[in-house]
Every structure is written in structure tokens, then in C-alpha cells.
Enzyme design. Sequence first.
Site, PDB file in Angstrom:
ATOM      1  N   GLY A 200      28.903  26.094   6.860  1.00  0.00           N
ATOM      2  CA  GLY A 200      29.905  27.128   6.607  1.00  0.00           C
ATOM      3  C   GLY A 200      29.838  28.223   7.651  1.00  0.00           C
ATOM      4  N   ASN A 201      30.504  29.329   7.379  1.00  0.00           N
ATOM      5  CA  ASN A 201      30.443  30.465   8.317  1.00  0.00           C
ATOM      6  C   ASN A 201      30.493  31.765   7.523  1.00  0.00           C
ATOM      7  OD1 ASN A 201      33.332  31.355   8.046  1.00  0.00           O
ATOM      8  ND2 ASN A 201      33.638  29.245   8.757  1.00  0.00           N
ATOM      9  N   ARG A 202      30.367  32.873   8.227  1.00  0.00           N
ATOM     10  CA  ARG A 202      30.167  34.159   7.541  1.00  0.00           C
ATOM     11  C   ARG A 202      31.473  34.861   7.165  1.00  0.00           C
ATOM     12  NH1 ARG A 202      26.897  37.633  11.334  1.00  0.00           N
ATOM     13  NH2 ARG A 202      27.315  39.196   9.745  1.00  0.00           N
TER      14      ARG A 202
END
Length: 403
Positions: A200-202
Site C-alpha cells: 500500500g502507500n501512505r
Amino acid sequence: MFIVVGVTGGIAAYKTVQLVRLLVTGGHDVHVIPTDDALRFVGLTTWEAISRNPVTTSVHEDVSEVRHVALGRKADLVIVAPATANSLASMTAGLADDLLGTTLLATSAPVVVAPAMHTEMWQHPATVANIATLRERGVHVVGPADGLLTGGDSGPGRMSEPEDVVAFALALFTGDLDGLEVVVSTGGTREPIDPVRYIGNRSSGRQGAEVALAAAARGARVRLVAAHVDGGVLDAASRHPRIAVTRVGTAAELGEAVRAASADANVVVMVAAVADYRVAEVSDRKLSKEDGPLQSLELVQNEDILAGLVGSRRSGQMIVGFAAETATDADELLDRARRKRRRKGVDLLVVNEVGWSAGFETPDNRVVVLGADDEVAAEASGTKRQVADALWDAVLAVRAASN
Ligand SMILES: Cc1cc2nc3c(=O)[nH]c(=O)nc-3n(C[C@H](O)[C@H](O)[C@H](O)COP(=O)(O)O)c2cc1C
């Protein structure tokens, strides 16, 4: 919409319970600010329950949130109903001795007042002069109606019916994006590794949610395709009557949902942080150390959703991309952004610098908007809502230039 409802100390406060209810069921995020006197008529418990938000009258509560100005700044609309003779006088004088007073001074949103009082008070030269001053300053006055008053007498002074106040207030929002069909994507995609883990990412989804809310507040109909977002980020959007939210998980799901939503759209704004890669073979069961050490994960490239949208856009449709880049200086950031804009072929590219402490999970943002000629079309910094509004201004400028 984020709506502040000020309630002042008149019998008609009971009618405002229905007004708040209408706004909440209409999908709005409603924050009630009663005066101390208003609480003698309808209690705090009722306002909290009916608005589904905390209610306070004092500037000295939640001081860390700078509540005395925060609500006014966030508001898309402020309604004061009922507006007593006293509160109209306070507004005219610019008094700020309670939370409603400070909020009214801090807001730049449209203000609608629904006066309610006995006919003599309404027709008194002081009230007449106050109303005239408020109108001159742009305050919208709805009513009062002519009818039965609390003392059993009759005449002008009765608060307009809640349905009428709501209809009047919402009719003010035929904004500069009126009639526009808009698609916005937001959040961060999650590419599964196994049933438990993902890549995923932030991205918090905040900037995209604000882009959607700003468009809706200005009159557009919005389809918001949301991948993973932080808690609460979609609350206001999912209650907004002009925003339809679709939840997705992976980049492939996001691509499919955005393409479906874009068929009739005038503008597509891709704010979502989409994974460039996914895991080649997703395991059906949780990977375990018992299976031996995991040497590597094979990744395959995801489709380029943005470039695909540009390739298949219908005539007159605008495609706006977002690019989160890390760079050592402003020149490098712009160079990277220009290369990206050319690669994608978007009409506008909104570039924001990200890093360990910038861009993500913060209330503020700073962006540069590149136009189709690779020149800087706009620069904006401030809250993510302010950045969103600057983006829509840039979109309107491009649409105006191409007409
Ligand atoms: C039973 C009752 C009903 C009242 N109704 C009204 C009213 O409809 N309009 C009004 O201007 N004042 C009305 N008042 C007077 C206000 O409550 C009073 O002016 C008060 O100071 C208003 O405070 P606020 O404007 O800060 O809420 C009423 C007072 C009482 C006791």
C-alpha cells in the site's frame, strides 16, 4: 456541505430542530452553535443528538482546536435560525462575546438569517436598520413570515418554516461548477500479497475528498471513487447530496470504477495514489515462515489508468492528474513533473512534493499546477480545501480558454 447552524434565544428554536434534521438527512455535516439563551429553549442534548456532532456555546472549550474560528473557516454555509432581535443587533455590531459571534466574524461562507420575533420588535427602527446593514454586507435574510405569534397575536415576525429556510439556503449554491459532472479518485490502492498482507502507500485520501467536496459545494455532481482512506475522511463526502461514493481496493478495481464513472463526465481528477505494481501471484493462504524464508516477491506492472483515460477521453472532457514526487529542489520537481505530464498527456497536472514529513497525512498541502503547455498554470498552498478550490479555478480557466 459543512453547515453551521446558529440558534438564538427565541421560542422558534424548536422549529430549528426540524431544520437541522432536514439538513442532516440531506447528507450535510451540521454543526449547531446555540447561544446560552437558546439553550433555555432547546437543550444541548437535543442539538447533539439531532446534528450528530458535539455542541458547545463557549469559546473556552476545545481551545486547542481554536474552535472560535475553526467552525467559521470550515463552513460552506452558516444559517442563524431563529435570529432574535438581540442576535441581529450583535451581528450588526460585530460582537464576538460567544462562539456564535466569533464564528460569524471568522467565516467567509454565505450567511442566512431567519428572523423571529414579535411584530413590534421586527418593525422597530433599530431592527429595521440592523437588517438593512446586514443585507448591505451580503447577509441573506429569509422571512419572517406573517402569521400567528407566540403571544396569540398575529403579524410579521414568525420564523419561516424549516423547509423554506433550507430551500432558500441551498438555492444559494448554484455555483460556478453548476451542471458539471465530475469524477474524482482518492485514497491509496492496496495490492494483496495474501489474504492478510498488501502493498500500500501512505495516502490518507484527504486531498481527494476535499477536491470532491469543493466541487460539490460549487455546484458540480461528483462521483468519488475511493481506495483506502484514513478514518473519517469520507464522512462529509458520503453525506453530501451531490456526491456518490464508490469504494475500491486495488488499482485494477479503481481503474474499472473510474472508467465506468467517467463515461458522462466533463472533468476527471485522478488524485488517488495508485500502485504501479501488483504481486504476480497472490497467495490464497497466508504466507508463513514455516514454508521457508520468502526470497522475493515477483511484481508485475499495473495498467496506467491516467494514460488510458486520456487515450479514450471523449471530446471536451478534461483529465487532471496528480503527481506526488520527491525532489531535491524546485527545479528538479518541475522537470520531473513536466516529463510526467507529457508522458500522460493530461490537461492539467497537479504536482506536490512529498517526503517523510510532507504531503501525506497532513491537513495542508502545497502544489504547482502545470498546464498542457507545460507552463505553471497555478500555484496554491494552504489547507487541502484551499488547494482544491485553486485547482477548480484552474480547471475553469482552461475550460473558458477552450470555449
Ligand atoms: C419565552 C420567550 C420567548 C422569546 N422569544 C423571542 C423571539 O422570538 N425573538 C426575539 O428576538 N427575542 C425573544 N425573546 C427574548 C430573547 O430571549 C432575549 O432577547 C435574549 O437575550 C436573546 O439572546 P440571544 O440573542 O443571545 O440568544 C424571548 C424571550 C422569552 C423569555
